[in-house]
Design an enzyme around this catalytic site. Structure first.
Site, PDB file in Angstrom:
ATOM      1  N   HIS A 179      -6.339  -0.062 -12.293  1.00  0.00           N
ATOM      2  CA  HIS A 179      -7.518  -0.931 -12.088  1.00  0.00           C
ATOM      3  C   HIS A 179      -8.804  -0.107 -12.114  1.00  0.00           C
ATOM      4  CE1 HIS A 179      -6.008  -4.933 -11.289  1.00  0.00           C
ATOM      5  NE2 HIS A 179      -5.162  -4.520 -10.367  1.00  0.00           N
ATOM      6  N   HIS A 239      -4.975  -6.532 -15.234  1.00  0.00           N
ATOM      7  CA  HIS A 239      -3.569  -6.616 -15.624  1.00  0.00           C
ATOM      8  C   HIS A 239      -3.466  -7.211 -17.035  1.00  0.00           C
ATOM      9  CE1 HIS A 239      -2.384  -7.462 -11.119  1.00  0.00           C
ATOM     10  NE2 HIS A 239      -3.026  -6.319 -11.278  1.00  0.00           N
ATOM     11  N   GLU A 253       8.138   0.538  -3.266  1.00  0.00           N
ATOM     12  CA  GLU A 253       7.054   0.282  -4.207  1.00  0.00           C
ATOM     13  C   GLU A 253       6.192   1.519  -4.442  1.00  0.00           C
ATOM     14  OE1 GLU A 253       3.176  -2.622  -4.930  1.00  0.00           O
ATOM     15  OE2 GLU A 253       3.631  -1.910  -2.923  1.00  0.00           O
ATOM     16  N   ASP A 284       5.941  -5.062 -11.690  1.00  0.00           N
ATOM     17  CA  ASP A 284       5.661  -6.465 -11.394  1.00  0.00           C
ATOM     18  C   ASP A 284       4.778  -7.105 -12.459  1.00  0.00           C
ATOM     19  OD1 ASP A 284       3.544  -4.876 -10.631  1.00  0.00           O
ATOM     20  OD2 ASP A 284       3.200  -5.900  -8.728  1.00  0.00           O
ATOM     21  N   HIS A 285       4.066  -6.289 -13.207  1.00  0.00           N
ATOM     22  CA  HIS A 285       3.235  -6.789 -14.299  1.00  0.00           C
ATOM     23  C   HIS A 285       2.795  -5.592 -15.106  1.00  0.00           C
ATOM     24  CE1 HIS A 285      -0.189  -5.234 -12.101  1.00  0.00           C
ATOM     25  NE2 HIS A 285       0.267  -5.852 -11.030  1.00  0.00           N
ATOM     26  N   ASP A 305       4.236  -0.741  -9.277  1.00  0.00           N
ATOM     27  CA  ASP A 305       3.228  -1.796  -9.410  1.00  0.00           C
ATOM     28  C   ASP A 305       2.338  -1.513 -10.610  1.00  0.00           C
ATOM     29  OD1 ASP A 305       1.009  -3.667  -8.916  1.00  0.00           O
ATOM     30  OD2 ASP A 305       1.952  -3.908  -6.956  1.00  0.00           O
ATOM     31  N   SER A 341       0.083  -9.456  -8.519  1.00  0.00           N
ATOM     32  CA  SER A 341       1.272  -8.917  -7.846  1.00  0.00           C
ATOM     33  C   SER A 341       1.878  -9.905  -6.869  1.00  0.00           C
ATOM     34  CB  SER A 341       0.911  -7.630  -7.089  1.00  0.00           C
ATOM     35  OG  SER A 341       0.628  -6.596  -7.987  1.00  0.00           O
ATOM     36  N   ARG A 397      -3.107 -14.217  -0.281  1.00  0.00           N
ATOM     37  CA  ARG A 397      -2.565 -12.870  -0.158  1.00  0.00           C
ATOM     38  C   ARG A 397      -3.416 -11.963   0.722  1.00  0.00           C
ATOM     39  NH1 ARG A 397      -2.699  -9.728  -5.850  1.00  0.00           N
ATOM     40  NH2 ARG A 397      -2.649  -7.926  -4.457  1.00  0.00           N
ATOM     41  N   ASP A 437      -0.768   0.792 -10.148  1.00  0.00           N
ATOM     42  CA  ASP A 437      -1.641  -0.361 -10.374  1.00  0.00           C
ATOM     43  C   ASP A 437      -3.066  -0.107  -9.907  1.00  0.00           C
ATOM     44  OD1 ASP A 437      -2.119  -3.497 -10.494  1.00  0.00           O
ATOM     45  OD2 ASP A 437      -2.724  -2.841  -8.493  1.00  0.00           O
ATOM     46  N   LYS A 438      -3.201   0.396  -8.701  1.00  0.00           N
ATOM     47  CA  LYS A 438      -4.555   0.480  -8.137  1.00  0.00           C
ATOM     48  C   LYS A 438      -5.414   1.470  -8.919  1.00  0.00           C
ATOM     49  CE  LYS A 438      -2.617  -0.794  -3.695  1.00  0.00           C
ATOM     50  NZ  LYS A 438      -2.813  -2.233  -3.970  1.00  0.00           N
ATOM     51  N   ASP A 491       0.028  -5.544   1.539  1.00  0.00           N
ATOM     52  CA  ASP A 491      -0.282  -5.774   0.129  1.00  0.00           C
ATOM     53  C   ASP A 491       0.822  -6.640  -0.498  1.00  0.00           C
ATOM     54  OD1 ASP A 491      -1.925  -5.486  -2.098  1.00  0.00           O
ATOM     55  OD2 ASP A 491      -1.032  -3.590  -2.702  1.00  0.00           O
ATOM     56  N   THR A 538       3.122  -6.789  -2.844  1.00  0.00           N
ATOM     57  CA  THR A 538       4.521  -6.484  -3.122  1.00  0.00           C
ATOM     58  C   THR A 538       5.352  -6.347  -1.845  1.00  0.00           C
ATOM     59  OG1 THR A 538       3.924  -5.516  -5.239  1.00  0.00           O
ATOM     60  CG2 THR A 538       6.066  -4.882  -4.341  1.00  0.00           C
TER      61      THR A 538
END
Lengths: 692, 692
Positions: free
Chosen positions: B397, B487, B388, B434-435, B73, B153, B217, B393-394, B204, B206
């Protein structure tokens, strides 16, 4: 006092011995024992070797007659996406950029895409294992440095053009300053036609790596990277590289020696500088080019378009004084401001763009392809063409979103033209970048980075952000004001279509690209193969007029430089080249005759001339009996060309270079010995201090 | 006054008619005529269709028995490079991440790498064509929005899991809120085993896209994304999606309905929420899971490792209350400071990391593979496993360089385990993200962005910069303090090894990945194929006890939701599902029996039951004669299972969905008509104003 003096003398001893050692060596070598080790087990010194950073050495090539390499300078995946979103829409596609590497997009040719790593060597952005002393002369830096996460265009270009990792600022030299043969030198040795096209100054790093060897990328002309009104070459070139000091000359001068069949770009002002040494001393570089038989065009797109292939007259067409104007007018990145969202920027065309006058990158690419296809060497043996979209990088540095987008557009159209006009069954087309860059695409304005809000082709806002400059330079309006956004070290895209395109799939390194291109064209890739290109080296000594002698050297195709030594019958040196640094000496004109003026020869006397290939270690020796005084002008000997003596590299000549691994070890031991002496002196000094 | 009143009533008329129109429609459709057009000629409405954003629809698949999909992610090329530089050195390589897609690296299997685009739809980061009114009910947003350059995501996951582009915040619904069948639903319909593993909360985005359909989401549990102490589900879920309002329920509840064979991740606290409606009302979601036959593990790595395959007892093992702890302790990005260069950060292991207790991502991947291989469906028909690495990602961020690097390491080791333990001749392994994300690698600290200076595996400094947060939140020490780096929209890497890996070469779109996976596994991809999965739908009505009836529905595998209507012999509606929004109604349990309680049936009376597949449009009708009062308990009819009546989808049932393109056009015309009426009213009001 005594101990201070002893310390000082010990340090001086180390320095002087180290310098002497370095200068005495025929090639430059530095102890690399303190190089750091990656978990891969390779030190900086190991990675600095030719080919050592390859990731896919075991993957074979397919033969291609031609290769066209497109380099989008600074065109990371982010820059591609930003330009696509703006110009074509997020769902859109580029006709060139997105077609190369796309299975099924281009007839039934092989296609591949992948990522590659771009790190360089040395301890910082302009650092290297090569240093200059106060006089601008090359000295050894005993620390070869570390790995550098982010490359510049010159280390990057050196990597794909020669297969050798090096330091930021290096042009086709390794971290010790030793020249590495580039793709043009190797292609010419194989009888290929060559072309080099860029929207940048033609001395800029990317085109330069196909033209020259330089420890300093700013060594643009005989006076350096200036407009010719002042001479700061000493700041921008290694002193020993300058012609007047016995070196191989600036990038512009070496470009002429390399003699690519086609060279089109910017940077004409550096050709208005005055040559400072050698045969063309006192002339401008333009005049030198004309004397050497080039078809020249200065800042005239129409004249560029009118050029035709002429046998033995390569093309040198420079469209602008400096870098070529961009396709779009600049946008300015500014601090966060909600007003930007309400009034997104729409890029506007730049009236000064030379594409309006027939010199878009597509136009220049078309002309280069036409000339290479008309060239008998190109027709018979194929060609290697490099096309650079240079100002994607330059406008990214300037936080200029419209600028970088317009340049990506121009680049894409050149690619689209090429893939429709080459035979992809025998031509490998590669599209990649030399390093990633700073710009990022966001949905909303960032608080930290500067940004531009654009209205994309989809009709929505897109935010392009820039946050990597080392110094903030916000003007009164909150805008970006001349700082320098930085490259990033991200792995980036490589795409290929045509024979051997499979070699770009997976994770490769930039140096693999050298092997992909050289392998497809059947060029010499390994040091042994490259050294063997000089095995048929010949030297013919001719008397051009009474008392004037020249050595004409051919076949040293495995070398970038030669050294020579002329001795009389008693073994005393009459004259010799300077070989104190790797860039001192005689520049080899690749696949041409390299002429060395032999001064101080007396009529009727006996001499021995040795010519040594500085990379290959091949030596040709010529025994000379100079004709008696009063012999007929120019043709004193038996040969109708005035040749009075000749020699060649012997058949059993050793293959390895002058130093090689053994030499490096010897140097390491020597330096270690120096260190031991120094330590002993320091201990003695300390004892003396205690005793005093 | 008169004209104001007329205006207000005109607006109200538009609103009420539009709302009515939307609520009356069996599926949700919004006029898309004002969608913007990209140069590719596709409007938002066109791009919103299933499969419309594919770039390589013409490229075929090869069959694979199994697919393992690894999603890092937020793991753009920059995040990969940063982790490689730090952990392995710039010249190093990852055993998993860099091996997948690498020709020659993994036996003799097919390998490919490429880039893909990830844009989403809708006008902003949380926007969509679906809106909620003040009561939390779904209402039509007449503007379908524009293209969104940067995905989240959930839109991303919906794209690769269903093949349909949608808005940020959507989970397997299109921009109108209509559910799109996902890979697990389709795999289960094909008899495949399924597994879903994540280091994140299992609700989450994904993992959620393989478990559920949700317009929001954050609809994690019956009380939304909370710890269960307060109920803010109304803020975080579409009201109509909640069980108590006749909807299909939260992501956690749908996860149980989906019934993957293996589910391992975090987020156990949402299973401690209380179910608010339906069969399990009043129980916790954990209790529901146990009642439904799941093997459950709550926050116990040892118990997870001890799990064995048991027939009919899928695994639900959640290792932590929320997201799982990271492998490395966090680093803090701070403003430029030369002191950071002198003392570069070295990441330290996190004692709380569950890998220390047997629940690394590799451990969880091993357990998932073991369970899927032990599963007879997996053995016979193959499996689809998603793994995943969520917190790359987290931590990106959070501008936490050490955090994202450690998570990339954990992810890499899971991949390395998998490729050594699956049969790559029949298993397609895909590694992608995913991004892209915010972090960049630099040589020197930036002035604008925050940064962390790390000491890399090569022994050199590397700078990781973060500049994309929308709000600056620098703490007293100049550190990053809880803002949210963003992102980025950059195209990113996809790599694959195994049968059909060639499909990732070139430039693809995220939606192509759905077709790559579904095609390799032989799943239904086109809307027609998916609708046809419901052609054998059956409904059996059983009397479970006196006066209690249930409809057991099977074979509606082309549907995510069902609606039903029970009428008496006079045609009056006795009971029916709510189908006012796309997520109101009966959730289909994929490849299982979906039971519908039939209330209000009277003993001895006659009824007609119709069950409609909400995606396929297939209808099964059952004529029911309820047994007379006093019949034997549970078996009042002829069937030993209590079945008193049955029906099935007729053979000639139409293939198209309930609205399809024609229906959308009808809606568009209806809304246009409403607009015309409104305009007429406005004109009349204006005239009145002039006359008054």
């Amino acid at each position: 006092m005594g101990n201070h003096k002893a310390l000082t003398s010990a340090v001086a001893a180390i320095a002087s011995i180290a310098t002497l050692g370095a200068l005495a060596a025929p090639a430059f070598a530095v102890d690399a024992a303190n190089g750091t080790y990656s978990p891969n087990g390779k030190s900086v010194a190991e990675l600095a070797k030719h080919g050592a950073a390859q990731r896919i050495a075991a993957i074979g090539n397919k033969s291609a007659k031609n290769v066209v390499l497109f380099i989008g300078d600074g065109m990371g995946d982010s820059e591609i996406t930003i330009a696509r979103d703006y110009l074509k829409g997020a769902n859109g596609h580029f006709d060139g950029l997105d077609a190369v590497g796309q299975p099924g997009a281009l007839d039934d040719v092989q296609a591949g895409t992948g990522q590659y790593t771009t790190f360089s060597l040395g301890d910082g952005s302009k650092d290297s294992a090569v240093g200059k002393d106060a006089a601008g002369k090359l000295v050894a830096n005993p620390n070869p440095g570390k790995l550098t996460p982010v490359t510049d265009s010159s280390a990057s270009g050196s990597a794909w053009a020669t297969g050798t990792k090096t330091y930021n600022n290096a042009v086709d030299v390794d971290i010790y300053g030793n020249p590495q043969l580039n793709l043009f030198e190797l292609a010419k040795a194989a009888g290929k036609a060559t072309g080099n096209v860029s929207t940048a100054e033609i001395q800029d790093a990317t085109p330069a790596v196909l033209e020259s060897h330089s420890t300093e990328r700013a060594c643009y002309g005989p006076q350096g990277k200036t407009d010719g009104t002042s001479n700061n070459a000493s700041k921008q070139c290694l002193a020993n590289q300058l012609k007047e000091n016995g070196g191989i000359g600036s990038i512009s001068e070496q470009l002429l020696d390399t003699r690519a069949d086609v060279t089109i770009g910017g940077g004409s002002k550096y050709f208005r500088q005055t040559v400072q040494g050698g045969e063309y001393k006192g002339k401008t570089v333009w005049e030198q080019a004309k004397d050497m038989g080039f078809q020249t065009v200065e800042n005239d797109p129409a004249a560029m378009n009118a050029l035709q292939y002429k046998d033995g007259q390569p093309v040198l067409a420079l469209m602008s004084d400096g870098n070529m104007p961009t396709k779009f007018n600049p946008s300015k990145a500014t601090a966060k401001d909600p007003a930007k969202d309400a009034n997104p920027t729409v890029c506007t065309p730049n009236d000064a763009w030379l594409g309006n006058r027939g010199a878009s990158l597509k136009d220049m690419t078309k002309k280069a392809l036409d000339l290479l296809n008309a060239n008998p060497n190109g027709q018979k043996n194929g060609f290697l063409l490099q096309v650079e979209g240079a100002s994607i990088d330059k406008q990214d540095h300037a936080a200029n979103a419209c600028g970088q987008i317009g340049e990506t557009d121009d680049f894409d159209q050149a690619i689209a033209y090429a893939i429709k006009n080459v035979d992809l069954t025998n031509t490998l087309v590669i599209v990649t970048a030399d390093h990633a860059h700073t710009s990022q695409v966001l949905n909303a304005q960032p608080a930290y980075a500067l940004s531009t809000v654009l209205k994309s082709a989809d009709g929505n806002n897109m935010v392009v952000s820039y946050g990597t400059a080392q110094a903030a330079s916000t003007d009164a309006e909150g805008g970006y004001n001349g700082g320098d956004m930085e490259h990033t070290g991200t792995q980036l895209r490589i795409a290929a279509s045509g024979p051997g395109a499979q070699r770009v799939i997976g994770l490769t390194d930039q140096t693999d690209n050298f092997y992909t291109i050289a392998g497809a064209l059947g060029l010499a890739t390994s040091p042994d193969e490259q050294n063997a290109l000089s095995k048929d080296g010949t030297v013919k000594v001719a008397r051009t007029q009474a008392g004037k002698y020249v050595a004409n050297v051919d076949g040293f195709n495995g070398d970038a430089l030669l050294s020579y030594e002329l001795k009389d019958k008693n073994g005393a040196v009459v004259s010799k080249s300077d070989s104190s640094t790797p860039l001192s000496g005689v520049r080899v004109k690749p696949a041409q005759t390299t002429s060395i003026a032999l001064d101080k020869m007396s009529e009727g006397a006996e001499y021995t001339l040795t010519v040594t290939g500085r990379q290959s270690g091949k030596v040709a020796t010529v025994a000379i009996q100079a004709p008696a005084a009063g012999s007929a002008d120019k043709k004193p000997g038996a040969d109708k060309n005035g040749v009075i003596a000749s020699g060649k590299v012997p058949n059993d000549s050793a293959v390895s270079g002058p130093l090689g691994a053994t030499g490096t070890a010897v140097m390491a031991i020597a330096i270690a010995a120096v260190m031991l002496v120094a330590i002993a002196m320091l201990i003695k000094a300390a004892r003396n201090a205690r005793n005093n």
